[in-house]
Design a protein around this motif. Structure first.
Motif, PDB file in Angstrom:
ATOM      1  N   GLY A  39       0.776  -1.233   0.000  1.00  0.00           N
ATOM      2  CA  GLY A  39       0.000   0.000   0.000  1.00  0.00           C
ATOM      3  C   GLY A  39       0.803   1.275   0.000  1.00  0.00           C
ATOM      4  N   GLY A  40       2.143   1.155  -0.176  1.00  0.00           N
ATOM      5  CA  GLY A  40       2.979   2.352  -0.206  1.00  0.00           C
ATOM      6  C   GLY A  40       3.060   3.083   1.122  1.00  0.00           C
ATOM      7  N   ILE A  41       2.916   2.359   2.247  1.00  0.00           N
ATOM      8  CA  ILE A  41       2.815   3.028   3.543  1.00  0.00           C
ATOM      9  C   ILE A  41       4.167   3.540   4.037  1.00  0.00           C
ATOM     10  CG2 ILE A  41       0.812   1.666   4.229  1.00  0.00           C
ATOM     11  CD1 ILE A  41       2.715   0.187   6.211  1.00  0.00           C
ATOM     12  N   LEU A  42       4.105   4.605   4.809  1.00  0.00           N
ATOM     13  CA  LEU A  42       5.234   5.054   5.621  1.00  0.00           C
ATOM     14  C   LEU A  42       5.202   4.194   6.881  1.00  0.00           C
ATOM     15  CD1 LEU A  42       7.507   7.178   6.249  1.00  0.00           C
ATOM     16  CD2 LEU A  42       5.716   8.526   7.362  1.00  0.00           C
ATOM     17  N   LEU A  67       0.033  -7.707   7.861  1.00  0.00           N
ATOM     18  CA  LEU A  67      -1.052  -8.416   7.189  1.00  0.00           C
ATOM     19  C   LEU A  67      -2.246  -8.630   8.111  1.00  0.00           C
ATOM     20  CD1 LEU A  67       0.929 -11.053   5.096  1.00  0.00           C
ATOM     21  CD2 LEU A  67      -0.197  -8.984   4.287  1.00  0.00           C
ATOM     22  N   ALA A  68      -1.990  -8.722   9.429  1.00  0.00           N
ATOM     23  CA  ALA A  68      -3.074  -8.931  10.387  1.00  0.00           C
ATOM     24  C   ALA A  68      -3.699  -7.624  10.858  1.00  0.00           C
ATOM     25  CB  ALA A  68      -2.548  -9.710  11.595  1.00  0.00           C
ATOM     26  N   ASP A  69      -3.051  -6.509  10.583  1.00  0.00           N
ATOM     27  CA  ASP A  69      -3.484  -5.217  11.118  1.00  0.00           C
ATOM     28  C   ASP A  69      -4.802  -4.766  10.493  1.00  0.00           C
ATOM     29  OD1 ASP A  69      -3.147  -2.731  12.587  1.00  0.00           O
ATOM     30  OD2 ASP A  69      -2.746  -1.823  10.635  1.00  0.00           O
ATOM     31  N   HIS A 114      -5.157   0.662  -0.216  1.00  0.00           N
ATOM     32  CA  HIS A 114      -4.482  -0.079   0.847  1.00  0.00           C
ATOM     33  C   HIS A 114      -5.022  -1.496   0.907  1.00  0.00           C
ATOM     34  CE1 HIS A 114      -2.298  -0.609   4.573  1.00  0.00           C
ATOM     35  NE2 HIS A 114      -3.380  -1.137   5.100  1.00  0.00           N
ATOM     36  N   PRO A 115      -4.187  -2.543   0.920  1.00  0.00           N
ATOM     37  CA  PRO A 115      -2.718  -2.564   0.877  1.00  0.00           C
ATOM     38  C   PRO A 115      -2.167  -3.046  -0.473  1.00  0.00           C
ATOM     39  CG  PRO A 115      -3.511  -4.616   1.813  1.00  0.00           C
ATOM     40  CD  PRO A 115      -4.729  -3.863   1.314  1.00  0.00           C
ATOM     41  N   ARG A 116      -2.701  -2.540  -1.565  1.00  0.00           N
ATOM     42  CA  ARG A 116      -2.261  -2.997  -2.889  1.00  0.00           C
ATOM     43  C   ARG A 116      -0.817  -2.572  -3.182  1.00  0.00           C
ATOM     44  NH1 ARG A 116      -7.104  -3.258  -7.260  1.00  0.00           N
ATOM     45  NH2 ARG A 116      -8.630  -4.351  -5.953  1.00  0.00           N
ATOM     46  N   PRO A 117      -0.147  -3.298  -4.058  1.00  0.00           N
ATOM     47  CA  PRO A 117       1.272  -3.001  -4.315  1.00  0.00           C
ATOM     48  C   PRO A 117       1.471  -1.798  -5.227  1.00  0.00           C
ATOM     49  CG  PRO A 117       0.578  -4.899  -5.618  1.00  0.00           C
ATOM     50  CD  PRO A 117      -0.579  -4.560  -4.718  1.00  0.00           C
ATOM     51  N   PHE A 118       2.345  -0.896  -4.806  1.00  0.00           N
ATOM     52  CA  PHE A 118       2.843   0.196  -5.634  1.00  0.00           C
ATOM     53  C   PHE A 118       4.180  -0.243  -6.235  1.00  0.00           C
ATOM     54  CE2 PHE A 118      -0.237   2.333  -3.158  1.00  0.00           C
ATOM     55  CZ  PHE A 118      -0.423   3.632  -3.606  1.00  0.00           C
ATOM     56  N   ILE A 134       6.499   6.557  -5.815  1.00  0.00           N
ATOM     57  CA  ILE A 134       5.867   5.271  -6.078  1.00  0.00           C
ATOM     58  C   ILE A 134       4.527   5.508  -6.765  1.00  0.00           C
ATOM     59  CG2 ILE A 134       7.014   4.109  -4.149  1.00  0.00           C
ATOM     60  CD1 ILE A 134       4.494   4.513  -2.490  1.00  0.00           C
ATOM     61  N   VAL A 135       4.036   4.495  -7.489  1.00  0.00           N
ATOM     62  CA  VAL A 135       2.786   4.659  -8.220  1.00  0.00           C
ATOM     63  C   VAL A 135       1.957   3.390  -8.128  1.00  0.00           C
ATOM     64  CG1 VAL A 135       3.739   3.915 -10.451  1.00  0.00           C
ATOM     65  CG2 VAL A 135       1.738   5.436 -10.396  1.00  0.00           C
ATOM     66  N   TYR A 136       0.648   3.579  -8.051  1.00  0.00           N
ATOM     67  CA  TYR A 136      -0.304   2.470  -8.158  1.00  0.00           C
ATOM     68  C   TYR A 136      -1.230   2.777  -9.330  1.00  0.00           C
ATOM     69  CZ  TYR A 136      -4.323  -0.512  -7.321  1.00  0.00           C
ATOM     70  OH  TYR A 136      -5.346  -1.413  -7.480  1.00  0.00           O
ATOM     71  N   GLU A 137      -1.306   1.835 -10.258  1.00  0.00           N
ATOM     72  CA  GLU A 137      -2.122   2.018 -11.457  1.00  0.00           C
ATOM     73  C   GLU A 137      -3.320   1.086 -11.380  1.00  0.00           C
ATOM     74  OE1 GLU A 137       0.919   1.289 -14.295  1.00  0.00           O
ATOM     75  OE2 GLU A 137       1.559   3.380 -14.382  1.00  0.00           O
ATOM     76  N   TYR A 138      -4.496   1.671 -11.472  1.00  0.00           N
ATOM     77  CA  TYR A 138      -5.751   0.953 -11.272  1.00  0.00           C
ATOM     78  C   TYR A 138      -6.510   0.883 -12.590  1.00  0.00           C
ATOM     79  CZ  TYR A 138     -10.643   0.350  -9.807  1.00  0.00           C
ATOM     80  OH  TYR A 138     -11.939  -0.075  -9.683  1.00  0.00           O
ATOM     81  N   ALA A 139      -6.962  -0.328 -12.925  1.00  0.00           N
ATOM     82  CA  ALA A 139      -7.586  -0.556 -14.228  1.00  0.00           C
ATOM     83  C   ALA A 139      -9.096  -0.418 -14.220  1.00  0.00           C
ATOM     84  CB  ALA A 139      -7.207  -1.943 -14.740  1.00  0.00           C
ATOM     85  N   GLY A 140      -9.703  -0.246 -13.021  1.00  0.00           N
ATOM     86  CA  GLY A 140     -11.154  -0.107 -12.962  1.00  0.00           C
ATOM     87  C   GLY A 140     -11.874  -1.395 -12.635  1.00  0.00           C
ATOM     88  N   ASP A 141     -11.209  -2.310 -11.905  1.00  0.00           N
ATOM     89  CA  ASP A 141     -11.750  -3.648 -11.702  1.00  0.00           C
ATOM     90  C   ASP A 141     -12.438  -3.881 -10.369  1.00  0.00           C
ATOM     91  OD1 ASP A 141      -9.342  -3.352 -10.394  1.00  0.00           O
ATOM     92  OD2 ASP A 141      -8.626  -5.373 -10.790  1.00  0.00           O
TER      93      ASP A 141
END
Length: 323
Positions: A39-42, A67-69, A114-118, A134-141
């Protein structure tokens, strides 16, 4: 000297390790870690005042814990922060139904970035800063949000602390509703919240119904104006931000202070982020200060909501500094 290094975090059974990116100021011992693949988190932030270094970000310390949070610690919230009532909204005459991930209150919560990969698009070190984009590209799914976008987040560590800048681009062929938020839990070396004070950039509180959905505004109570003690104070409240001129631009500033240590954490937000949510967890070792571009349930109310034409962007920045 500013540097960027990487290290593995994990692994968890059946998965490969995450890659932690470490932005550091070797001269001061300040550093930040970013986890693009989650998710590109700090994930961590340590800044210095005088001879003392302060841990400022409270987030899970291992891949397994991440992953459990369920607290959305440091999460990037897009295409909507906070809640959409029952996950249902209408946009330009069409009804949409988002997945409900807050089932106890019947809401869609905090978008789905969150928490998808950037992926990392840029790394830069100079004598003045370390930068990671960092970038996250979303296709509309995702059901209920068929609007493609590209979300770029840039973290910069410098002598002025840490800055997070975001830019969301509508990469689709139709207009789209958009709102952004950030969900960090701040701490001052894990000091109990009861020893801290808070100064909010607002005079207006947003009222909520039993589903935590915004249903109006009212003047902030007198004991929440100016600087007030957090001793025994519990907050889970959105506010309308008030902006003033700072460094030649409009910004709003929240200040979390530890009076006995004479140290303050300043969180500034640019004027595209017109709202701030404050939440005090029951464990009393941190406080969430969440700048947002839109109000709770903005996909229905339109309050603060941005409508992006194809090729348009929603952008802004958030700064974190010790003083």
């Amino acid at each position: 000297m500013f540097t960027i290094e990487t290290r593995p975090l994990g692994p968890i059974e059946g998965t490969k390790p995450f890659t932690d990116y470490i932005l550091a100021n070797k001269d001061t011992g300040e550093w930040a870690t970013i986890l693009p693949e989650f998710g590109g988190i700090l994930r961590q932030l340590v800044l210095r005042k005088g001879e003392t270094r302060y841990t400022l970000i409270n987030s899970p310390g291992s891949a397994q814990a991440l992953l459990a949070d369920e607290t959305y610690a440091s999460a990037l919230l897009y295409p909507f922060p906070s809640r959409v009532f029952q996950g249902i909204y209408r946009f330009e005459g069409q009804a949409y139904a988002l997945p409900m991930n807050e089932t106890m209150r019947n809401n869609a919560l905090h978008g789905f970035v969150h928490p998808r990969p950037f992926r990392v698009t840029r790394q830069e070190t100079t004598p003045r800063h370390a930068l990671l984009a960092i970038v996250y590209e979303y296709a509309g799914d995702v059901p209920g949000y068929p609007f493609p976008f590209s979300l770029t987040v840039t973290y910069v560590l410098s002598a002025s602390g840490l800055t997070l800048a975001f830019e969301a681009l509508n990469t689709g062929t139709t207009r789209s509703p958009a709102a952004f938020g950030w969900h960090p839990y701040f701490t001052l070396n894990n000091a109990t919240t009861d020893d801290l004070t808070l100064t909010l950039p607002t005079q207006t509180v947003i009222t909520l119904d039993e589903h935590m959905i915004a249903n109006g505004t009212q003047p902030a109570p007198p004991d929440r104006l100016g600087t007030f003690s957090l001793n025994k104070v519990e907050l889970d409240t959105p506010w309308v931000a008030t902006f003033s001129d700072g460094n030649g631009k409009k910004q709003a500033k929240t200040v979390l202070a530890w009076p006995s240590e004479a140290v303050s954490l300043e969180i500034t937000q640019s004027d595209s982020l017109g709202y701030v949510v404050v939440y005090t967890p029951s464990r009393r070792d941190s406080i969430a200060v969440e700048p947002q571009t839109a109000n709770v349930n903005a996909f229905n109310s339109g309050e603060g909501l941005t409508i992006l034409n194809p090729g348009d962007t929603l952008s802004g920045s958030i700064g974190v500094q010790l003083v």
